[in-house]
Enzyme design. Structure first.
Site, PDB file in Angstrom:
ATOM      1  N   SER A 126       0.831  -1.203   0.000  1.00 18.51           N
ATOM      2  CA  SER A 126       0.000   0.000   0.000  1.00 18.51           C
ATOM      3  C   SER A 126       0.865   1.253   0.000  1.00 18.51           C
ATOM      4  O   SER A 126       1.988   1.249   0.494  1.00 18.51           O
ATOM      5  CB  SER A 126      -0.878  -0.015   1.259  1.00 18.51           C
ATOM      6  OG  SER A 126      -1.436   1.246   1.475  1.00 18.51           O
ATOM      7  N   TYR A 151      -1.493  -0.163  10.837  1.00 22.49           N
ATOM      8  CA  TYR A 151      -1.818  -0.814   9.549  1.00 22.49           C
ATOM      9  C   TYR A 151      -0.664  -0.573   8.569  1.00 22.49           C
ATOM     10  O   TYR A 151      -0.144  -1.521   7.978  1.00 22.49           O
ATOM     11  CB  TYR A 151      -3.127  -0.257   8.964  1.00 22.49           C
ATOM     12  CG  TYR A 151      -3.261  -0.541   7.489  1.00 22.49           C
ATOM     13  CD1 TYR A 151      -3.021   0.458   6.540  1.00 22.49           C
ATOM     14  CD2 TYR A 151      -3.561  -1.815   7.030  1.00 22.49           C
ATOM     15  CE1 TYR A 151      -3.090   0.191   5.177  1.00 22.49           C
ATOM     16  CE2 TYR A 151      -3.637  -2.094   5.671  1.00 22.49           C
ATOM     17  CZ  TYR A 151      -3.401  -1.083   4.754  1.00 22.49           C
ATOM     18  OH  TYR A 151      -3.458  -1.360   3.413  1.00 22.49           O
ATOM     19  N   LYS A 155       2.269  -3.211   6.717  1.00 21.79           N
ATOM     20  CA  LYS A 155       2.608  -3.292   5.285  1.00 21.79           C
ATOM     21  C   LYS A 155       4.116  -3.124   5.105  1.00 21.79           C
ATOM     22  O   LYS A 155       4.754  -3.822   4.326  1.00 21.79           O
ATOM     23  CB  LYS A 155       1.848  -2.234   4.477  1.00 21.79           C
ATOM     24  CG  LYS A 155       0.367  -2.536   4.319  1.00 21.79           C
ATOM     25  CD  LYS A 155       0.121  -3.872   3.592  1.00 21.79           C
ATOM     26  CE  LYS A 155      -1.348  -4.189   3.481  1.00 21.79           C
ATOM     27  NZ  LYS A 155      -1.600  -5.536   2.897  1.00 21.79           N
TER      28      LYS A 155
HETATM   29  C1  WQD Z   1      -9.384   9.179   1.675  1.00 20.47           C
HETATM   30  C2  WQD Z   1      -9.615  10.653   1.957  1.00 20.47           C
HETATM   31  C3  WQD Z   1      -9.983  11.170   4.270  1.00 20.47           C
HETATM   32  C4  WQD Z   1     -13.856   9.186   4.675  1.00 20.47           C
HETATM   33  C5  WQD Z   1      -6.621   4.101   3.301  1.00 20.47           C
HETATM   34  C6  WQD Z   1      -5.441   3.221   3.526  1.00 20.47           C
HETATM   35  C7  WQD Z   1      -4.887   2.772   2.204  1.00 20.47           C
HETATM   36  C8  WQD Z   1      -5.958   2.094   1.433  1.00 20.47           C
HETATM   37  C9  WQD Z   1      -7.139   3.043   1.241  1.00 20.47           C
HETATM   38  C10 WQD Z   1      -5.880  -0.274   1.724  1.00 20.47           C
HETATM   39  C11 WQD Z   1      -8.897  11.111   3.210  1.00 20.47           C
HETATM   40  C12 WQD Z   1     -11.212  11.497   3.424  1.00 20.47           C
HETATM   41  C13 WQD Z   1     -12.668   9.652   4.139  1.00 20.47           C
HETATM   42  C14 WQD Z   1     -14.843  10.121   5.103  1.00 20.47           C
HETATM   43  C15 WQD Z   1     -13.416  11.918   4.416  1.00 20.47           C
HETATM   44  N1  WQD Z   1      -6.344   0.927   2.108  1.00 20.47           N
HETATM   45  N2  WQD Z   1     -12.464  10.992   4.007  1.00 20.47           N
HETATM   46  N3  WQD Z   1     -14.583  11.452   4.942  1.00 20.47           N
HETATM   47  O1  WQD Z   1      -6.971   6.944   4.344  1.00 20.47           O
HETATM   48  O2  WQD Z   1      -6.324   7.622   1.958  1.00 20.47           O
HETATM   49  O3  WQD Z   1      -6.189   5.241   2.617  1.00 20.47           O
HETATM   50  O4  WQD Z   1      -7.588   3.418   2.533  1.00 20.47           O
HETATM   51  O5  WQD Z   1      -5.222  -0.568   0.795  1.00 20.47           O
HETATM   52  O6  WQD Z   1      -3.834   1.882   2.474  1.00 20.47           O
HETATM   53  O7  WQD Z   1      -4.456   3.980   4.186  1.00 20.47           O
HETATM   54  O8  WQD Z   1      -8.402   6.308   2.332  1.00 20.47           O
HETATM   55  O9  WQD Z   1     -10.776   6.500   1.794  1.00 20.47           O
HETATM   56  O10 WQD Z   1     -10.088   6.430   4.249  1.00 20.47           O
HETATM   57  O11 WQD Z   1      -9.636   8.462   2.892  1.00 20.47           O
HETATM   58  O12 WQD Z   1     -13.194  13.132   4.307  1.00 20.47           O
HETATM   59  O13 WQD Z   1     -15.953   9.755   5.607  1.00 20.47           O
HETATM   60  O14 WQD Z   1     -11.006  10.845   2.193  1.00 20.47           O
HETATM   61  O15 WQD Z   1      -9.757  12.200   5.233  1.00 20.47           O
HETATM   62  O16 WQD Z   1      -8.439  12.421   2.979  1.00 20.47           O
HETATM   63  P1  WQD Z   1      -6.939   6.653   2.882  1.00 20.47           P
HETATM   64  P2  WQD Z   1      -9.808   6.872   2.851  1.00 20.47           P
END
Ligand code: WQD
Length: 351
Positions: A126, A151, A155
């Site tokens: 990731s 997490y 990785k």
């Molecule tokens: C994306 C953006 C949040 C939810 C994680 C893991 C990564 C991969 C994908 C496995 C961020 C914003 C989110 C919400 C929001 N997982 N957000 N409101 O954290 O980039 O990555 O998931 O492979 O390894 O680290 O993904 O979708 O959680 O967040 O504003 O209700 O959306 O702050 O900026 P992230 P995410």
């Protein structure tokens, strides 16, 4: 027909990758304990490919049960290892559960790879291994910084365990560093099935739009970015899936440079949270009910990929743009709602 073992085959990326493997001529078996997935997606795989995929409902933390699968399938030509817990926030609350699950599973699997001489191993890594990058877009050479969560640490450690192991065995590995997988298979038969309240952005958007969640929160709009919200590299799950098939063929055809070549799987485009919401609103034709809230601890301000290596070495061609990502994600959410309504009615009819 080469047999591939997919761990986590009943999960989001695992199920989409199984479809791509079958369509490209591989036979597939799965190991998935269904602790965080559903055999429902195996039906979807069968509807798309016509193939019934055998899933061994085995906990990879149990070495003997894991070894028994290899004992029964001594013709495994390759493994794609997805099975892991992946919720960033949960990993902060439950670090030991994450280290135990994600690392014990990998170690047991690698013990079997060694004993049964499995030649090829593709590891689901990731972009979190980069932490908060100083320079974007990130390449595979970008520094690995302190993980922002347990997490992410699993990785980073997983990559370390794998690369150390393949240095002293004949197995060849590939590490695929995903950015943000989103969307669903265009058929509508498989997609993401988040357990409980979704942590990830796109399921949070679609569940709010369909009414499962009352309102979505944008975690911060005061970042130093073009519109104040975080930047990510959203990539369609089918493009991610196909990259795994290409990675296996790259190893089978001995095109690898080392025993653990690494590839970034992202589109190379950075998209802000607010831009993602706007793209969804255009696709769905409805205004999303969201509010701006406080920043989420552990969030990286901005990250997106330099994907040149995957494009040139694997011959990876990205097929889906942001509109398609949102369109397929929304179509899948609508499909699940339809099924739930039918199920509810059926229950109603028979009670
Ligand atoms: C994306 C953006 C949040 C939810 C994680 C893991 C990564 C991969 C994908 C496995 C961020 C914003 C989110 C919400 C929001 N997982 N957000 N409101 O954290 O980039 O990555 O998931 O492979 O390894 O680290 O993904 O979708 O959680 O967040 O504003 O209700 O959306 O702050 O900026 P992230 P995410």
């Amino acid at each position: 027909m080469k047999k591939i073992l997919v761990t986590g085959g009943c999960g989001y990326i695992g199920s989409h990758t199984i479809v791509d493997l079958i369509v490209n001529g591989f036979s597939v078996i799965s190991i998935d304990d269904n602790s965080r997935s559903s055999a429902y997606l195996l039906d979807g795989i069968e509807k798309i490919t016509g193939k019934k995929v055998k899933n061994y409902k085995v906990d990879l933390k149990d070495f003997n049960d894991t070894r028994a699968v290899f004992q029964e399938n001594q013709d495994i030509a390759g493994i794609i290892h997805f099975a892991a817990y992946k919720a960033v926030g949960e990993s902060v609350e439950e670090p030991l559960m994450y280290f135990e699950n994600n690392l014990y599973s990998l170690i047991n699997l690698l013990k079997c790879v060694k004993e049964f001489n499995v030649p090829h191993f593709v590891f689901s890594s990731s972009c979190t291994v980069y932490g908060s990058p100083d320079k974007i877009p990130v390449t595979e050479e970008s520094p690995i910084k302190k993980a922002e969560s347990p997490y992410g640490a699993t990785k980073q450690m997983g990559e370390e365990i794998l690369t150390s192991t393949v240095k002293v065995t004949d197995t060849k590995a590939i590490l695929l560093r995903y950015f943000n997988p989103v969307g669903a298979h265009p058929s509508g038969f498989i997609g993401e099935l988040p357990l409980g309240k979704p942590a990830n952005l796109v399921p949070a958007i679609t569940q709010t739009a369909i009414g499962k969640l009352p309102q979505m929160t944008v975690f911060g709009s005061d970042y130093d970015t073009r519109d104040g919200s975080n930047i990510r590299d959203y990539i369609h799950v089918c493009d991610i899936a196909h990259a795994h098939t290409l990675a296996l063929n790259y190893l089978i055809e001995n095109r690898n440079k080392t025993n653990y070549d690494i590839f970034n799987l992202g589109t190379g485009n950075g998209v802000t949270v607010l831009e993602a919401i706007k793209a969804f609103e255009e696709v769905s034709g409805q205004k999303l009910n969201y509010k701006v809230g406080p920043r989420r601890p552990g969030d990286v301000v901005a990250i997106y990929a330099n994907n040149n290596l995957a494009v040139t070495a694997l011959g990876w061609k990205i097929k889906y743009d942001l509109t398609e990502m949102m369109r397929t994600a929304w179509a899948w959410e609508l499909k699940i709602k339809e099924e739930e309504d039918i199920l509810k009615n059926q229950k109603f009819l028979y009670n």
